[in-house]
Design a protein around this motif. Structure first.
Motif, mmCIF file in Angstrom:
data_model
loop_
_atom_site.group_PDB
_atom_site.id
_atom_site.type_symbol
_atom_site.label_atom_id
_atom_site.label_comp_id
_atom_site.label_asym_id
_atom_site.label_seq_id
_atom_site.Cartn_x
_atom_site.Cartn_y
_atom_site.Cartn_z
ATOM 1 N N ASP A 175 0.790 -1.230 0.000
ATOM 2 C CA ASP A 175 0.000 0.000 0.000
ATOM 3 C C ASP A 175 0.824 1.283 0.000
ATOM 4 O O ASP A 175 0.337 2.329 -0.399
ATOM 5 C CB ASP A 175 -0.943 0.008 1.207
ATOM 6 N N GLN A 176 2.046 1.222 0.497
ATOM 7 C CA GLN A 176 2.829 2.448 0.599
ATOM 8 C C GLN A 176 4.030 2.450 -0.337
ATOM 9 O O GLN A 176 4.829 3.374 -0.337
ATOM 10 C CB GLN A 176 3.258 2.670 2.050
ATOM 11 N N ASN A 177 4.190 1.363 -1.092
ATOM 12 C CA ASN A 177 5.199 1.309 -2.145
ATOM 13 C C ASN A 177 6.602 1.653 -1.654
ATOM 14 O O ASN A 177 7.355 2.358 -2.314
ATOM 15 C CB ASN A 177 4.811 2.248 -3.297
ATOM 16 N N CYS A 178 6.946 1.186 -0.465
ATOM 17 C CA CYS A 178 8.300 1.428 0.033
ATOM 18 C C CYS A 178 9.196 0.265 -0.378
ATOM 19 O O CYS A 178 8.728 -0.783 -0.822
ATOM 20 C CB CYS A 178 8.295 1.608 1.549
ATOM 21 N N VAL A 194 12.071 -2.842 0.003
ATOM 22 C CA VAL A 194 12.192 -3.979 0.912
ATOM 23 C C VAL A 194 12.988 -3.575 2.149
ATOM 24 O O VAL A 194 12.617 -3.895 3.281
ATOM 25 C CB VAL A 194 12.860 -5.165 0.202
ATOM 26 N N ARG A 195 14.069 -2.841 1.954
ATOM 27 C CA ARG A 195 14.884 -2.393 3.085
ATOM 28 C C ARG A 195 14.066 -1.512 4.032
ATOM 29 O O ARG A 195 14.107 -1.697 5.248
ATOM 30 C CB ARG A 195 16.121 -1.638 2.596
ATOM 31 N N GLN A 196 13.320 -0.559 3.468
ATOM 32 C CA GLN A 196 12.519 0.336 4.300
ATOM 33 C C GLN A 196 11.454 -0.425 5.085
ATOM 34 O O GLN A 196 11.220 -0.148 6.264
ATOM 35 C CB GLN A 196 11.845 1.398 3.419
ATOM 36 N N ALA A 197 10.809 -1.395 4.419
ATOM 37 C CA ALA A 197 9.786 -2.188 5.100
ATOM 38 C C ALA A 197 10.393 -2.955 6.271
ATOM 39 O O ALA A 197 9.807 -3.026 7.354
ATOM 40 C CB ALA A 197 9.122 -3.155 4.118
ATOM 41 N N GLY A 198 11.587 -3.511 6.057
ATOM 42 C CA GLY A 198 12.264 -4.220 7.132
ATOM 43 C C GLY A 198 12.577 -3.314 8.310
ATOM 44 O O GLY A 198 12.370 -3.683 9.467
ATOM 45 N N VAL A 199 13.076 -2.118 8.024
ATOM 46 C CA VAL A 199 13.394 -1.157 9.090
ATOM 47 C C VAL A 199 12.140 -0.785 9.856
ATOM 48 O O VAL A 199 12.149 -0.680 11.090
ATOM 49 C CB VAL A 199 14.066 0.095 8.493
ATOM 50 N N GLU A 200 11.020 -0.598 9.147
ATOM 51 C CA GLU A 200 9.767 -0.203 9.785
ATOM 52 C C GLU A 200 9.256 -1.248 10.771
ATOM 53 O O GLU A 200 8.542 -0.914 11.722
ATOM 54 C CB GLU A 200 8.704 0.086 8.732
ATOM 55 N N VAL A 201 9.601 -2.513 10.546
ATOM 56 C CA VAL A 201 9.156 -3.562 11.470
ATOM 57 C C VAL A 201 10.302 -4.059 12.347
ATOM 58 O O VAL A 201 10.248 -5.168 12.895
ATOM 59 C CB VAL A 201 8.505 -4.738 10.704
ATOM 60 N N GLY A 202 11.332 -3.235 12.466
ATOM 61 C CA GLY A 202 12.396 -3.536 13.423
ATOM 62 C C GLY A 202 13.438 -4.518 12.965
ATOM 63 O O GLY A 202 14.154 -5.101 13.791
ATOM 64 N N MET A 203 13.545 -4.740 11.653
ATOM 65 C CA MET A 203 14.558 -5.655 11.136
ATOM 66 C C MET A 203 15.505 -4.869 10.235
ATOM 67 O O MET A 203 15.221 -4.640 9.054
ATOM 68 C CB MET A 203 13.895 -6.809 10.361
ATOM 69 N N GLN A 204 16.611 -4.440 10.785
ATOM 70 C CA GLN A 204 17.546 -3.574 10.074
ATOM 71 C C GLN A 204 18.299 -4.299 8.972
ATOM 72 O O GLN A 204 18.675 -3.691 7.971
ATOM 73 C CB GLN A 204 18.555 -2.977 11.084
ATOM 74 N N ASP A 205 18.536 -5.590 9.160
ATOM 75 C CA ASP A 205 19.276 -6.382 8.179
ATOM 76 C C ASP A 205 18.307 -6.865 7.091
ATOM 77 O O ASP A 205 17.423 -7.688 7.363
ATOM 78 C CB ASP A 205 19.922 -7.585 8.873
ATOM 79 N N PRO A 206 18.435 -6.371 5.850
ATOM 80 C CA PRO A 206 17.493 -6.766 4.800
ATOM 81 C C PRO A 206 17.518 -8.257 4.491
ATOM 82 O O PRO A 206 16.495 -8.835 4.125
ATOM 83 C CB PRO A 206 17.929 -5.933 3.589
ATOM 84 N N TYR A 207 18.683 -8.893 4.658
ATOM 85 C CA TYR A 207 18.765 -10.340 4.419
ATOM 86 C C TYR A 207 17.920 -11.094 5.448
ATOM 87 O O TYR A 207 17.151 -11.997 5.104
ATOM 88 C CB TYR A 207 20.217 -10.814 4.478
#
Length: 302
Positions: free
Chosen positions: A247-250, A252-265
């Protein structure tokens, strides 16, 4: 055998089917989305065709394992997993290597696509999702109620209440296995939701919010919600991530950061484990224009 979802099968493979249909009342129709039909089936080893249908169908595996084949795609589903089947005449069947029990709920109404999306699904293709124990519990209640009152509007408000209870549970609102969560557990669930799952609360931190000893909190949480606290948090994080990616077109890295997962892997690995496809694949599928309910054509014999 005549069934909404399962086609005729050889007598030696005859499944056990229980189902019913709902005639919504005027107020329920005015809401824009309601349960059209619901049921359960128990199947033994074999292959079972699914009938073409006009509604979106929430299909959940309660016990055992199945392999869902839909329009050339394969989706393995084990106990506790679910997906939405789009309406239409795409070839679809399930295979099981042993006994399996499934629940299903068909949604109808002009706002039913919104309900499907609110439950984290795509409109045009099945997507594997984890179901919370409270959702499976509510689905069982829906099947029991609709079978008892099949073809009538006698339970229309109760069914509507149960349907929205499933949506509320999916979004991390305090819906318990029985009625309401206790004040202590609801306070933790509300804190997590208000934070939008950005912070990574430890078990000790959640216990402190509840003002209970850690082991007491863990046992109470499992008893009321149906799963361990950290597993519940991970489920909610992935649902929030799907919302962000769709819905917000962010990124993958940004989505991970938003849910508290800084490491994209790490985020991508957890996302694929829970959702069944990678975050980038989910974004690609979510960008497909929303499907509409299609007319149902006779299914071609495989």
């Amino acid at each position: 055998m005549t069934s909404y979802l399962l086609s005729q099968v050889p007598e030696k493979m005859e499944p056990l089917v229980v189902e019913g249909f709902h005639r919504p009342g005027s107020l329920t129709r005015a809401s824009g989305a309601w349960i059209h039909a619901a049921g359960s089936f128990v199947v033994e080893k074999g292959e079972y065709d699914l009938r073409p249908h006009e509604q979106w169908v929430w299909l959940a595996v309660e016990k055992g394992d199945i392999l869902l084949r839909w329009d050339g795609n394969e989706l393995p589903l084990s106990a506790g997993f679910t997906c939405f089947l789009p309406g239409g005449d795409k070839p679809c069947w399930v295979e099981t290597g042993e006994y399996a029990r499934c629940l299903w709920i068909a949604l109808e109404g002009p706002l039913s696509p919104m309900v499907v999306r609110k439950m984290g699904a795509l409109l045009h293709m099945p997507l594997r999702q984890g179901a919370l124990p409270s959702q499976l519990y509510l689905a069982e209640q829906i099947v029991q109620v609709i079978v008892r009152h099949s073809g009538t509007a006698d339970a229309t408000y109760q069914l509507q209440h149960l349907m929205y209870g499933m949506v509320a549970s999916h979004w991390g609102q305090p819906v318990a296995m029985d009625a309401m969560l206790s004040h202590e557990i609801a306070k933790v669930v509300d804190t997590l939701r208000a934070n939008q799952y950005r912070d990574n609360y430890s078990l000790a931190e959640m216990a402190a919010i509840s003002r209970m000893p850690m082991e007491t909190f863990r046992k109470r949480f499992v008893a009321e919600v149906g799963m361990p606290p950290l597993s519940y948090v991970l489920h909610c994080k992935m649902e929030r991530a799907k919302e962000l990616l769709r819905d917000q077109n962010c990124s993958v890295r940004q989505a991970g950061v938003e849910v508290g997962m800084q490491d994209p892997y790490h985020f991508s690995k957890q996302f694929k484990h829970i959702v069944g496809i990678s975050p980038s694949a989910f974004m690609k599928q979510a960008s497909v224009p929303s499907a509409t309910i299609r007319g149902v054509a006779p299914k071609k014999k495989k």
